[in-house]
Motif scaffolding. Structure first.
Motif, PDB file in Angstrom:
ATOM      1  N   ASP A 191       0.844  -0.859   0.382  1.00  0.00           N
ATOM      2  CA  ASP A 191      -0.237   0.079  -0.312  1.00  0.00           C
ATOM      3  C   ASP A 191       0.786   1.253  -0.697  1.00  0.00           C
ATOM      4  OD1 ASP A 191       0.996   0.111   2.923  1.00  0.00           O
ATOM      5  OD2 ASP A 191      -1.147  -0.233   3.986  1.00  0.00           O
ATOM      6  N   ARG A 192       2.266   1.192   0.010  1.00  0.00           N
ATOM      7  CA  ARG A 192       3.213   2.181   0.300  1.00  0.00           C
ATOM      8  C   ARG A 192       2.922   3.093   1.344  1.00  0.00           C
ATOM      9  NH1 ARG A 192       5.285   2.851  -5.391  1.00  0.00           N
ATOM     10  NH2 ARG A 192       6.133   4.733  -5.140  1.00  0.00           N
ATOM     11  N   LYS A 193       2.514   2.315   2.670  1.00  0.00           N
ATOM     12  CA  LYS A 193       2.436   3.731   3.565  1.00  0.00           C
ATOM     13  C   LYS A 193       2.942   3.559   4.447  1.00  0.00           C
ATOM     14  CE  LYS A 193      -2.801   4.445   2.948  1.00  0.00           C
ATOM     15  NZ  LYS A 193      -4.054   4.348   3.589  1.00  0.00           N
ATOM     16  N   SER A 194       4.228   2.766   4.662  1.00  0.00           N
ATOM     17  CA  SER A 194       4.951   1.888   5.608  1.00  0.00           C
ATOM     18  C   SER A 194       6.652   1.138   4.852  1.00  0.00           C
ATOM     19  CB  SER A 194       4.662   1.062   6.415  1.00  0.00           C
ATOM     20  OG  SER A 194       4.069  -0.260   6.086  1.00  0.00           O
ATOM     21  N   VAL A 195       7.615   1.491   5.503  1.00  0.00           N
ATOM     22  CA  VAL A 195       8.533   0.568   4.880  1.00  0.00           C
ATOM     23  C   VAL A 195       9.542   0.082   5.404  1.00  0.00           C
ATOM     24  CG1 VAL A 195      11.233   0.778   4.438  1.00  0.00           C
ATOM     25  CG2 VAL A 195       9.531   2.476   3.408  1.00  0.00           C
ATOM     26  N   PHE A 196       9.478  -1.285   5.817  1.00  0.00           N
ATOM     27  CA  PHE A 196       9.922  -2.858   6.325  1.00  0.00           C
ATOM     28  C   PHE A 196      11.258  -2.837   6.176  1.00  0.00           C
ATOM     29  CE2 PHE A 196       5.539  -3.519   5.677  1.00  0.00           C
ATOM     30  CZ  PHE A 196       4.668  -3.445   7.057  1.00  0.00           C
ATOM     31  N   VAL A 197      12.135  -3.271   6.896  1.00  0.00           N
ATOM     32  CA  VAL A 197      13.782  -3.460   7.252  1.00  0.00           C
ATOM     33  C   VAL A 197      13.529  -5.076   8.218  1.00  0.00           C
ATOM     34  CG1 VAL A 197      16.280  -3.170   8.136  1.00  0.00           C
ATOM     35  CG2 VAL A 197      14.863  -1.327   6.744  1.00  0.00           C
ATOM     36  N   THR A 198      14.766  -6.197   7.153  1.00  0.00           N
ATOM     37  CA  THR A 198      14.775  -7.353   7.265  1.00  0.00           C
ATOM     38  C   THR A 198      15.700  -6.924   7.525  1.00  0.00           C
ATOM     39  OG1 THR A 198      12.293  -8.361   6.460  1.00  0.00           O
ATOM     40  CG2 THR A 198      14.392  -9.676   7.642  1.00  0.00           C
ATOM     41  N   VAL A 199      16.736  -7.934   8.378  1.00  0.00           N
ATOM     42  CA  VAL A 199      18.035  -7.571   8.844  1.00  0.00           C
ATOM     43  C   VAL A 199      18.159  -9.489   9.599  1.00  0.00           C
ATOM     44  CG1 VAL A 199      19.601  -7.209  10.963  1.00  0.00           C
ATOM     45  CG2 VAL A 199      17.661  -5.951   9.912  1.00  0.00           C
ATOM     46  N   THR A 200      19.266 -10.050   8.438  1.00  0.00           N
ATOM     47  CA  THR A 200      19.831 -11.280   8.722  1.00  0.00           C
ATOM     48  C   THR A 200      21.203 -10.983  10.078  1.00  0.00           C
ATOM     49  OG1 THR A 200      19.329 -11.775   6.768  1.00  0.00           O
ATOM     50  CG2 THR A 200      21.610 -12.977   8.094  1.00  0.00           C
ATOM     51  N   PRO A 201      20.573 -11.993  11.120  1.00  0.00           N
ATOM     52  CA  PRO A 201      22.228 -11.914  11.828  1.00  0.00           C
ATOM     53  C   PRO A 201      23.799 -11.906  11.846  1.00  0.00           C
ATOM     54  CG  PRO A 201      21.162 -13.864  12.226  1.00  0.00           C
ATOM     55  CD  PRO A 201      20.070 -12.985  11.517  1.00  0.00           C
ATOM     56  N   PRO A 202      24.690 -10.848  12.110  1.00  0.00           N
ATOM     57  CA  PRO A 202      25.514 -11.219  12.393  1.00  0.00           C
ATOM     58  C   PRO A 202      26.499 -12.781  12.446  1.00  0.00           C
ATOM     59  CG  PRO A 202      25.823  -9.904  13.364  1.00  0.00           C
ATOM     60  CD  PRO A 202      24.465 -10.212  12.501  1.00  0.00           C
ATOM     61  N   GLU A 203      27.712 -13.479  11.390  1.00  0.00           N
ATOM     62  CA  GLU A 203      28.258 -14.280  12.094  1.00  0.00           C
ATOM     63  C   GLU A 203      29.034 -14.247  13.011  1.00  0.00           C
ATOM     64  OE1 GLU A 203      28.558 -17.217   9.083  1.00  0.00           O
ATOM     65  OE2 GLU A 203      26.262 -17.584   8.320  1.00  0.00           O
ATOM     66  N   VAL A 204      30.017 -15.387  13.480  1.00  0.00           N
ATOM     67  CA  VAL A 204      31.039 -15.220  14.208  1.00  0.00           C
ATOM     68  C   VAL A 204      32.247 -14.075  13.563  1.00  0.00           C
ATOM     69  CG1 VAL A 204      33.227 -15.496  15.667  1.00  0.00           C
ATOM     70  CG2 VAL A 204      30.601 -17.091  15.626  1.00  0.00           C
ATOM     71  N   GLY A 205      32.867 -12.794  14.273  1.00  0.00           N
ATOM     72  CA  GLY A 205      33.001 -12.120  13.485  1.00  0.00           C
ATOM     73  C   GLY A 205      32.248 -11.204  12.514  1.00  0.00           C
ATOM     74  N   GLY A 206      31.124 -11.140  12.235  1.00  0.00           N
ATOM     75  CA  GLY A 206      30.509 -10.244  11.294  1.00  0.00           C
ATOM     76  C   GLY A 206      29.901  -8.786  12.186  1.00  0.00           C
ATOM     77  N   ALA A 207      30.310  -8.294  11.887  1.00  0.00           N
ATOM     78  CA  ALA A 207      29.836  -6.684  12.116  1.00  0.00           C
ATOM     79  C   ALA A 207      28.189  -6.177  12.294  1.00  0.00           C
ATOM     80  CB  ALA A 207      30.241  -5.775  11.679  1.00  0.00           C
ATOM     81  N   ASP A 208      27.395  -5.884  13.440  1.00  0.00           N
ATOM     82  CA  ASP A 208      26.378  -4.861  13.500  1.00  0.00           C
ATOM     83  C   ASP A 208      25.992  -4.175  12.211  1.00  0.00           C
ATOM     84  OD1 ASP A 208      25.744  -6.832  16.039  1.00  0.00           O
ATOM     85  OD2 ASP A 208      27.108  -5.904  16.331  1.00  0.00           O
ATOM     86  N   LEU A 209      25.192  -3.537  12.251  1.00  0.00           N
ATOM     87  CA  LEU A 209      23.760  -3.025  11.480  1.00  0.00           C
ATOM     88  C   LEU A 209      24.687  -1.336  12.023  1.00  0.00           C
ATOM     89  CD1 LEU A 209      21.153  -3.861   9.709  1.00  0.00           C
ATOM     90  CD2 LEU A 209      23.190  -4.115   8.760  1.00  0.00           C
ATOM     91  N   MET A 210      24.382  -0.245  10.899  1.00  0.00           N
ATOM     92  CA  MET A 210      24.443   1.110  12.131  1.00  0.00           C
ATOM     93  C   MET A 210      23.504   1.697  11.762  1.00  0.00           C
ATOM     94  SD  MET A 210      29.186   2.013  11.526  1.00  0.00           S
ATOM     95  CE  MET A 210      29.149   1.941  10.319  1.00  0.00           C
ATOM     96  N   GLU A 211      23.648   2.887  12.289  1.00  0.00           N
ATOM     97  CA  GLU A 211      21.911   3.868  11.381  1.00  0.00           C
ATOM     98  C   GLU A 211      22.409   4.126  10.186  1.00  0.00           C
ATOM     99  OE1 GLU A 211      20.849   6.691  14.600  1.00  0.00           O
ATOM    100  OE2 GLU A 211      20.969   5.428  16.419  1.00  0.00           O
ATOM    101  N   ASP A 212      23.561   4.931  10.214  1.00  0.00           N
ATOM    102  CA  ASP A 212      23.593   4.919   8.645  1.00  0.00           C
ATOM    103  C   ASP A 212      22.762   4.419   7.391  1.00  0.00           C
ATOM    104  OD1 ASP A 212      24.206   7.589  10.075  1.00  0.00           O
ATOM    105  OD2 ASP A 212      26.552   7.740   9.813  1.00  0.00           O
ATOM    106  N   GLN A 213      23.744   2.965   7.784  1.00  0.00           N
ATOM    107  CA  GLN A 213      23.664   1.896   7.210  1.00  0.00           C
ATOM    108  C   GLN A 213      21.570   2.180   6.895  1.00  0.00           C
ATOM    109  OE1 GLN A 213      26.306  -0.778   8.882  1.00  0.00           O
ATOM    110  NE2 GLN A 213      26.436  -1.847   6.653  1.00  0.00           N
ATOM    111  N   ILE A 214      21.723   1.667   7.531  1.00  0.00           N
ATOM    112  CA  ILE A 214      20.019   1.755   7.325  1.00  0.00           C
ATOM    113  C   ILE A 214      18.963   2.962   6.460  1.00  0.00           C
ATOM    114  CG2 ILE A 214      17.835   1.502   8.326  1.00  0.00           C
ATOM    115  CD1 ILE A 214      19.240  -0.073  10.806  1.00  0.00           C
ATOM    116  N   ARG A 215      20.003   3.723   7.515  1.00  0.00           N
ATOM    117  CA  ARG A 215      18.899   5.868   6.715  1.00  0.00           C
ATOM    118  C   ARG A 215      19.127   5.563   5.266  1.00  0.00           C
ATOM    119  NH1 ARG A 215      16.537  10.183   8.123  1.00  0.00           N
ATOM    120  NH2 ARG A 215      16.455   9.425  10.201  1.00  0.00           N
ATOM    121  N   LYS A 216      20.389   5.285   4.816  1.00  0.00           N
ATOM    122  CA  LYS A 216      20.926   5.703   3.583  1.00  0.00           C
ATOM    123  C   LYS A 216      20.096   4.342   2.448  1.00  0.00           C
ATOM    124  CE  LYS A 216      25.652   7.410   4.176  1.00  0.00           C
ATOM    125  NZ  LYS A 216      27.200   7.103   4.616  1.00  0.00           N
TER     126      LYS A 216
END
Length: 658
Positions: A191-216
């Motif tokens: 319905d183009r009224k909302s935006v979703f983000v689906t995150v796959t978790p990092p594995e061992v040694g992987g980095a988490d998401l940052m706010e700038d990444q999601i916003r951009k």
């Protein structure tokens, strides 16, 4: 150097945690549904779960060949640790948690993430006396992760105490494996009224998401409005994995509220009920159904309509809002618009009512009768008209006239205007009638009457106490005064005065209120003098004892001081009484009206007449007589009856003495 005992202890704790990490296998039509079911079974959030796919599902083709998902779900190890810690402290903190909720106590909290090659820390300080973040807990969490290389314990202690001002601060480094970083996808709802983000978790040694990444990434989809900094920040702080999370929403238009009226009186008649007295008993004679107001009172006001607030789509397109609708002020009878243009003001004294949805002041109250059936006692800020009787035990108070078509029983009537009783007042020695104007009645029996102007009665006044500031006049064929005490400043006029076996006392030439107040002052002064004699006797006795013994016991010395102080008070009070008594006596002497008593028929023996301070006792019947004061001899003289001038006794509108 780490001792072997410490290694054994840490390994034992890790083994205990591993044993505490349970797994369950869940089947569902979709992956999201399977995770939601697992979260219910573990009694936790989806973000606290980890899983592995046992069997991939398939949605099928037009409902055919549908295949469910099968996954094995585990709780996140960090969640298990926190759960165990909370279970250990739940008993001790149970009572405290209730206090925290009541006092809005917020404990400190921390978040540890891996951004790029850095380990970062965010600390939110406690509020309202909440618990500080323990730096040892942060260190334990860092040691638990196998990819941790190093961290600055000094910084951790600093940030745990001072906070990080809602930002992430670098506290260490870890063995970063970029291929294992968390990944995410951005989806726009159909319905183009909302935006979703689906995150796959990092594995061992992987980095988490940052706010700038999601916003951009969100802005890269063309999203220009409705992006929520708070939701993105929350997703970064406490990630929810493998489930869509809303990070942007259309800004809906907000239509303006319509104008409405606020009433400063009760409009729900069901709430106007009997009142409760000081003892908690319901008094059914006293109700709050009459809502009195005076001229100038604010009765209601309009809350103006609000303008609508436009919205925006995710793509910054304008969404129009509707302004609220205005309404006119519901002005009714005897009300007006206030100077502010939005309030309703009373334009007269009376009862405020909502009549046909209009705010109205009713200056006249009409009642079939005054009794329990018709609502009990009346206290009204206007004129009261009673078509029937006022029954025993009830009261009517009015700022205007009181008009009664029937009888008045053992009641209390009080009016700031006139009182008109078409029938009689049957007081049974309990009625008390007071009015600022004049009182008209057919007859009066066993009542107490106080009027500031004239009392006009058609038939008789029997066994009553009556005071009139001007005249007491009986006008009918019977026109009889039988028993009781009557006082008037100007005259008392009747056909027959007196009756066998009942003393009748008439007083004229004196203001009844002044005389009554004078009598009250004289009685109080007499009591004062008696008390003064008692005080003097006590003081003399104590002072004599003091002279003989040279000293008094402590209690008697205090009594002597108390008597001396009381004498000062009583002496001052006596002085004030004397001053007021002298003033009243002077005012009585200055009265222009000497006063007369008229009897066109018979005055019977047993009647006592006072004119000013002079007394006349009637010992034998006298007919057609007038009593007045001889100004030369200062004696009451009797002369032939002459018709008094009653031209100033005009009846109220609509009243007839016939």
């Amino acid at each position: 150097m780490v001792k072997i005992d410490r290694i054994k202890k840490d390994m034992a704790e890790l083994l205990a945690i591993d044993k505490g990490i349970e797994s369950i296998e869940v089947r569902a039509d979709t992956l999201d549904e399977a995770l939601a079911n697992a979260a219910v079974q573990f009694d936790t959030k989806v973000s606290n779960l980890e899983y592995e796919v046992v069997e991939r599902g398939f949605s099928g083709v037009i409902g055919f060949a549908k295949k469910p998902w099968a996954i094995r779900v585990y709780q996140n190890p960090t969640t298990v640790i926190q759960s165990k810690k909370s279970k250990v402290s739940v008993v001790a903190e149970g009572a405290a948690s209730e206090d925290e909720a009541e006092n809005n106590i917020i404990n400190g909290i921390y978040y540890i993430h891996r951004f790029g090659s850095d380990i970062v820390l965010k600390v939110v300080l406690p509020k309202n006396g909440g618990t500080d973040v323990n730096p040892n807990d942060i260190v334990s969490d860092l040691n638990f992760r196998a990819d941790t290389i190093k961290f600055d314990k000094g910084k951790i202690e600093k940030f745990a105490k001072a906070g990080t001002d809602d930002a992430y601060e670098i506290i260490g480094s870890y063995n970063h494996v970029p291929a294992n970083d968390a990944v995410f996808v951005v989806d726009i709802a159909k319905d183009r009224k909302s935006v979703f983000v689906t995150v796959t978790p990092p594995e061992v040694g992987g980095a988490d998401l940052m706010e700038d990444q999601i916003r951009k990434a969100v802005e890269g989809q063309g999203i220009m409005a409705g992006i929520s900094d708070e939701k993105i920040s929350n997703l970064v702080d406490s990630p929810i994995y493998n489930a869509p999370v809303v990070v942007a929403e259309e800004i809906p238009p907000i239509n303006g509220k319509d104008a409405y009226i606020v009433y400063d009186f009760e409009t729900d008649k069901s709430k106007l009920r009997a009142t409760e007295n000081d003892n908690g008993q319901i008094d059914f004679k006293e109700t709050n159904r009459i809502q009195n107001r005076v001229k100038g009172d604010k009765l209601a006001w309009k809350v103006p309509a609000e303008k609508g607030k436009a919205g925006k789509t995710l793509f910054a397109e304008y969404l129009e809002a509707t302004d609220g609708k205005d309404i006119p002020l519901p002005i009714g009878k005897c009300t007006r618009v206030g100077d502010d243009g939005i309030s309703i003001i009373a334009d007269a004294n009376g009862q405020v009512l909502l009549v046909n949805d209009k705010v109205t002041i009713e200056p006249v109250m009409e009642l079939a009768a005054v009794n329990l059936k018709n609502g009990g006692n009346i206290d009204f800020n206007g004129k009261v008209i009673v078509k029937g009787n006022i029954e025993d035990g009830f009261s009517v108070k009015a700022a205007g006239n009181i008009e009664v078509s029937g009888n008045v029983g053992a009641c209390h009537l009080k009016s700031d205007g006139n009182i008109i009783v078409s029938q009689g007042i049957i007081g049974r020695d309990e009625a008390k009638i007071e009015c600022v104007g004049s009182l008209w009645a057919k007859f009066i029996e066993s009542s107490e009457i106080h009027v500031d102007e004239n009392l006009i009665v058609q038939e008789s006044i029997m066994s009553s106490v009556v005071e009139a500031q001007k005249k007491i006049v009986l006008t009918g064929k019977k026109a009889q005064i039988a028993g009781g005490r009557l006082s008037a400043t100007e005259m008392i006029s009747a056909k027959t005065i007196g009756v066998a076996g009942k003393p009748t006392e008439l007083t004229v030439g004196v203001d009844p209120k002044l005389k009554r107040h004078l009598e009250e002052l004289q009685a109080a002064q007499n009591e004062n003098m008696k008390r003064m004699d008692e005080i003097d006797a006590n003081i003399v006795a104590l002072e004599n004892q003091k002279k003989m013994r040279k000293a008094l016991p402590k209690e008697k010395e205090e009594s002597l001081k108390a008597f001396v102080e009381e004498k000062k008070v009583v002496t001052e009070q006596s002085y004030e009484y004397n001053e007021e008594i002298t003033q009243i006596l002077n005012r009585i002497k200055q009265l222009r009206s000497v006063g007369r008593v008229y009897a066109s028929g018979t005055v019977y023996s047993g009647v006592t007449i006072y004119i000013r301070d002079e007394k006349e006792e009637v010992h034998s019947e006298v007919k057609n007589v007038m009593y007045e004061l001889d100004l030369e001899t200062r004696l009451v003289k009797r002369s032939k009856f002459v018709q008094p001038d009653l031209s100033d006794l005009k009846g109220p509108d609509g009243y007839s003495s016939d």
